[in-house]
Design a protein around this motif. Structure first.
Motif, PDB file in Angstrom:
ATOM      1  N   ALA A 345       0.822  -1.215   0.000  1.00 14.40           N
ATOM      2  CA  ALA A 345       0.000   0.000   0.000  1.00 14.40           C
ATOM      3  C   ALA A 345       0.854   1.263   0.000  1.00 14.40           C
ATOM      4  O   ALA A 345       0.427   2.323  -0.440  1.00 14.40           O
ATOM      5  N   ALA A 346       2.091   1.147   0.492  1.00 14.17           N
ATOM      6  CA  ALA A 346       2.961   2.331   0.586  1.00 14.17           C
ATOM      7  C   ALA A 346       3.727   2.600  -0.692  1.00 14.17           C
ATOM      8  O   ALA A 346       4.440   3.611  -0.791  1.00 14.17           O
ATOM      9  N   GLN A 347       3.594   1.757  -1.722  1.00 16.81           N
ATOM     10  CA  GLN A 347       4.411   1.898  -2.925  1.00 16.81           C
ATOM     11  C   GLN A 347       4.100   3.169  -3.712  1.00 16.81           C
ATOM     12  O   GLN A 347       4.946   3.685  -4.423  1.00 16.81           O
ATOM     13  N   GLY A 348       2.905   3.699  -3.596  1.00 15.81           N
ATOM     14  CA  GLY A 348       2.589   4.926  -4.312  1.00 15.81           C
ATOM     15  C   GLY A 348       2.980   6.186  -3.571  1.00 15.81           C
ATOM     16  O   GLY A 348       2.769   7.285  -4.069  1.00 15.81           O
ATOM     17  N   SER A 349       3.532   6.039  -2.377  1.00 20.48           N
ATOM     18  CA  SER A 349       3.893   7.206  -1.560  1.00 20.48           C
ATOM     19  C   SER A 349       5.265   7.729  -1.946  1.00 20.48           C
ATOM     20  O   SER A 349       6.021   7.087  -2.679  1.00 20.48           O
ATOM     21  N   ASN A 350       5.609   8.908  -1.398  1.00 22.49           N
ATOM     22  CA  ASN A 350       6.923   9.461  -1.677  1.00 22.49           C
ATOM     23  C   ASN A 350       7.986   8.728  -0.856  1.00 22.49           C
ATOM     24  O   ASN A 350       7.666   8.013   0.093  1.00 22.49           O
ATOM     25  N   PRO A 351       9.295   8.869  -1.206  1.00 23.73           N
ATOM     26  CA  PRO A 351      10.352   8.102  -0.537  1.00 23.73           C
ATOM     27  C   PRO A 351      10.390   8.241   0.982  1.00 23.73           C
ATOM     28  O   PRO A 351      10.550   7.229   1.678  1.00 23.73           O
ATOM     29  N   PRO A 352      10.250   9.442   1.583  1.00 23.31           N
ATOM     30  CA  PRO A 352      10.277   9.506   3.056  1.00 23.31           C
ATOM     31  C   PRO A 352       9.173   8.677   3.713  1.00 23.31           C
ATOM     32  O   PRO A 352       9.406   8.022   4.732  1.00 23.31           O
ATOM     33  N   VAL A 353       7.967   8.713   3.135  1.00 19.52           N
ATOM     34  CA  VAL A 353       6.874   7.922   3.697  1.00 19.52           C
ATOM     35  C   VAL A 353       7.180   6.442   3.574  1.00 19.52           C
ATOM     36  O   VAL A 353       6.943   5.653   4.514  1.00 19.52           O
ATOM     37  N   ARG A 354       7.736   6.017   2.426  1.00 23.43           N
ATOM     38  CA  ARG A 354       8.075   4.608   2.251  1.00 23.43           C
ATOM     39  C   ARG A 354       9.125   4.165   3.266  1.00 23.43           C
ATOM     40  O   ARG A 354       9.044   3.065   3.814  1.00 23.43           O
ATOM     41  N   ARG A 355      10.118   5.039   3.526  1.00 21.63           N
ATOM     42  CA  ARG A 355      11.153   4.673   4.502  1.00 21.63           C
ATOM     43  C   ARG A 355      10.577   4.536   5.901  1.00 21.63           C
ATOM     44  O   ARG A 355      10.928   3.597   6.640  1.00 21.63           O
ATOM     45  N   ARG A 356       9.695   5.480   6.279  1.00 22.21           N
ATOM     46  CA  ARG A 356       9.096   5.388   7.619  1.00 22.21           C
ATOM     47  C   ARG A 356       8.236   4.133   7.744  1.00 22.21           C
ATOM     48  O   ARG A 356       8.258   3.453   8.777  1.00 22.21           O
ATOM     49  N   THR A 357       7.490   3.824   6.685  1.00 21.78           N
ATOM     50  CA  THR A 357       6.651   2.623   6.719  1.00 21.78           C
ATOM     51  C   THR A 357       7.509   1.376   6.842  1.00 21.78           C
ATOM     52  O   THR A 357       7.207   0.466   7.631  1.00 21.78           O
ATOM     53  N   LEU A 358       8.593   1.320   6.067  1.00 21.44           N
ATOM     54  CA  LEU A 358       9.458   0.138   6.106  1.00 21.44           C
ATOM     55  C   LEU A 358      10.134  -0.014   7.465  1.00 21.44           C
ATOM     56  O   LEU A 358      10.252  -1.128   7.996  1.00 21.44           O
ATOM     57  N   ASN A 359      10.569   1.101   8.063  1.00 17.80           N
ATOM     58  CA  ASN A 359      11.174   1.029   9.406  1.00 17.80           C
ATOM     59  C   ASN A 359      10.182   0.486  10.424  1.00 17.80           C
ATOM     60  O   ASN A 359      10.521  -0.341  11.281  1.00 17.80           O
ATOM     61  N   ALA A 360       8.931   0.974  10.353  1.00 21.58           N
ATOM     62  CA  ALA A 360       7.913   0.505  11.292  1.00 21.58           C
ATOM     63  C   ALA A 360       7.630  -0.983  11.104  1.00 21.58           C
ATOM     64  O   ALA A 360       7.476  -1.743  12.082  1.00 21.58           O
ATOM     65  N   LEU A 361       7.584  -1.434   9.841  1.00 22.16           N
ATOM     66  CA  LEU A 361       7.338  -2.851   9.576  1.00 22.16           C
ATOM     67  C   LEU A 361       8.502  -3.717  10.044  1.00 22.16           C
ATOM     68  O   LEU A 361       8.299  -4.829  10.542  1.00 22.16           O
ATOM     69  N   VAL A 362       9.732  -3.218   9.899  1.00 19.71           N
ATOM     70  CA  VAL A 362      10.906  -3.960  10.392  1.00 19.71           C
ATOM     71  C   VAL A 362      10.844  -4.105  11.901  1.00 19.71           C
ATOM     72  O   VAL A 362      11.061  -5.195  12.464  1.00 19.71           O
ATOM     73  N   ASP A 363      10.546  -2.983  12.601  1.00 18.43           N
ATOM     74  CA  ASP A 363      10.445  -3.036  14.063  1.00 18.43           C
ATOM     75  C   ASP A 363       9.388  -4.042  14.510  1.00 18.43           C
ATOM     76  O   ASP A 363       9.613  -4.850  15.427  1.00 18.43           O
ATOM     77  N   LYS A 364       8.223  -3.993  13.857  1.00 14.16           N
ATOM     78  CA  LYS A 364       7.137  -4.876  14.228  1.00 14.16           C
ATOM     79  C   LYS A 364       7.480  -6.337  13.980  1.00 14.16           C
ATOM     80  O   LYS A 364       7.235  -7.228  14.798  1.00 14.16           O
ATOM     81  N   ALA A 365       8.087  -6.607  12.803  1.00 12.26           N
ATOM     82  CA  ALA A 365       8.415  -7.979  12.452  1.00 12.26           C
ATOM     83  C   ALA A 365       9.475  -8.561  13.376  1.00 12.26           C
ATOM     84  O   ALA A 365       9.393  -9.722  13.802  1.00 12.26           O
ATOM     85  N   LEU A 366      10.508  -7.769  13.710  1.00 13.43           N
ATOM     86  CA  LEU A 366      11.541  -8.267  14.611  1.00 13.43           C
ATOM     87  C   LEU A 366      11.026  -8.460  16.024  1.00 13.43           C
ATOM     88  O   LEU A 366      11.461  -9.378  16.741  1.00 13.43           O
ATOM     89  N   ALA A 367      10.104  -7.592  16.445  1.00 15.35           N
ATOM     90  CA  ALA A 367       9.508  -7.774  17.777  1.00 15.35           C
ATOM     91  C   ALA A 367       8.720  -9.086  17.856  1.00 15.35           C
ATOM     92  O   ALA A 367       8.793  -9.806  18.849  1.00 15.35           O
ATOM     93  N   ARG A 368       7.971  -9.385  16.792  1.00 13.09           N
ATOM     94  CA  ARG A 368       7.234 -10.647  16.758  1.00 13.09           C
ATOM     95  C   ARG A 368       8.183 -11.839  16.741  1.00 13.09           C
ATOM     96  O   ARG A 368       7.947 -12.850  17.384  1.00 13.09           O
ATOM     97  N   ALA A 369       9.280 -11.687  15.944  1.00  9.78           N
ATOM     98  CA  ALA A 369      10.214 -12.819  15.864  1.00  9.78           C
ATOM     99  C   ALA A 369      10.908 -13.062  17.193  1.00  9.78           C
ATOM    100  O   ALA A 369      11.254 -14.205  17.497  1.00  9.78           O
TER     101      ALA A 369
END
Length: 369
Positions: A345-369
């Motif tokens: 869903a974030a692919q149509g956003s500008n680069p800063p938004v994509r980076r923030r989204t990816l950082n949040a997803l990394v944090d969430k995924a590593l916390a679950r792992a």
């Protein structure tokens, strides 16, 4: 024993000229092509015509010495015209080998040739026109011409003597290359110039980027797998309203598409490379293509690890630096993120938004792992 021969009439090379262009200007004074003159000088000993590699990229020492001596030039001056003296491989030049002996099949700026004629100079083929990213003249801001402006044939140009000067003439109709009084001008020059600038900056960046760009260009032209049912390479889909297919264009080497494709398909290839690699955030201007690098890799049976759509190191958060996890753990985390609905869903956003989204997803995924 080699007999040294001197030419009574030998124009000097221009500073920005291709070696084969200078040789063509010299040879036309004797009603010859440059290969025939090389044979007379004793450095070509068969009937074949010299190609781009031996003509412009890496001429032999014997060729350089013979032409320098016959034209009374320092050997270093002739050697400096060779493209191999510059930090580029031959894949980053338009080879421009004509189908007719002595012909140059490379794009030229007709307005620059008009300037040569107006100043009383010979026509000459500029070195920058041989760069794969050059599709627009930086001086006149017009797309380079590959076909004869009179008969529209694209067999190439050859040097002839006209009004005591060397001129490029169409090998088919014989008329001199010049701009037409009421030519139709397209509105794509600005876009092409912008893409050329992006590509040029990436080429000069580092060798890894250059290799990656060539790899993507070759993927765009790679023949399809038979079981896909597809008949045309991905390059046909770069421009949605393109009516021609690559198979309609003659003699494009899929292993060297940038060096051998006609100027139109070369521009389409550069557009695809810029969009797929997001050179200079080009997707913000060019938009996204209907396919991704991952799809191209799968479709052409390339190993997935050779090409990745997004370089993950730029988006790794502080949690990703935690020790104690294996490479397979991190690979599983990365694959789950790239497959998630939030990331798509974030692919149509500008680069800063994509980076923030990816950082949040990394944090969430590593916390679950």
């Amino acid at each position: 024993m080699t007999v040294q021969r001197e030419l009574p009439l030998s124009p000097r090379p221009e500073d920005d000229e291709l070696l084969s262009s200078w040789q063509g200007r010299v040879a036309c004074r004797y009603d010859l092509i440059h290969d025939d003159l090389s044979r007379w000088l004793g450095v070509l000993r068969d009937d074949r015509c010299g190609g781009f590699t031996e003509g412009d990229f890496t001429p032999s020492a014997e060729m350089v010495q013979a032409w320098a001596a016959s034209c009374r030039l320092p050997k270093e001056r002739v050697q400096a015209l060779a493209l191999s003296s510059r930090p580029r491989s031959r894949s980053w030049y338009v080879w421009g080998e004509g189908r007719v002996a002595g012909a140059f099949r490379r794009p030229v700026c007709l307005a620059c040739l008009d300037d040569d004629a107006a100043a009383g100079r010979d026509h000459h083929i500029r070195r920058p026109w041989a760069l794969v990213e050059t599709v627009v003249c930086s001086r006149h801001h017009r797309v380079l011409d590959e076909a004869c402006p009179h008969c529209l044939d694209s067999s190439g140009f050859r040097f002839v003597v006209h009004e005591a000067a060397a001129r490029l003439a169409c090998v088919r109709c014989g008329r001199i290359a010049r701009t037409m009084p009421q030519e139709r001008r397209g509105g794509s020059a600005d876009l092409f110039a912008a893409v050329s600038t992006l590509v040029a900056a990436a080429i000069e960046d580092q060798s890894a980027v250059r290799d990656r760009m060539l790899h993507v260009a070759r993927l765009l032209w790679k023949p399809p797998r038979p079981r896909t049912g597809r008949r045309t390479p991905f390059v046909a889909d770069v421009v949605p309203d393109l009516r021609l297919t690559p198979t309609a264009q003659a003699r494009v080497d899929p292993a060297e598409p940038l060096a051998t494709a006609p100027i139109g398909w070369r521009m389409v290839t550069l557009l695809g490379v810029a969009a797929l690699l997001d050179l200079g955030s080009s997707t913000m201007r060019l938009g996204r293509l209907s396919f991704s690098l991952d799809q191209m890799v799968a479709w052409t049976d390339e190993p997935p690890q050779q090409v990745k759509e997004r370089p993950l190191p730029m988006a790794v958060s502080s949690h990703a630096m935690t020790s104690g996890r294996s490479d397979s753990d991190y690979l599983a985390v990365a694959q789950s993120i790239l497959a998630s609905e939030e990331w798509r869903a974030a692919q149509g956003s500008n680069p800063p938004v994509r980076r923030r989204t990816l950082n949040a997803l990394v944090d969430k995924a590593l916390a679950r792992a």
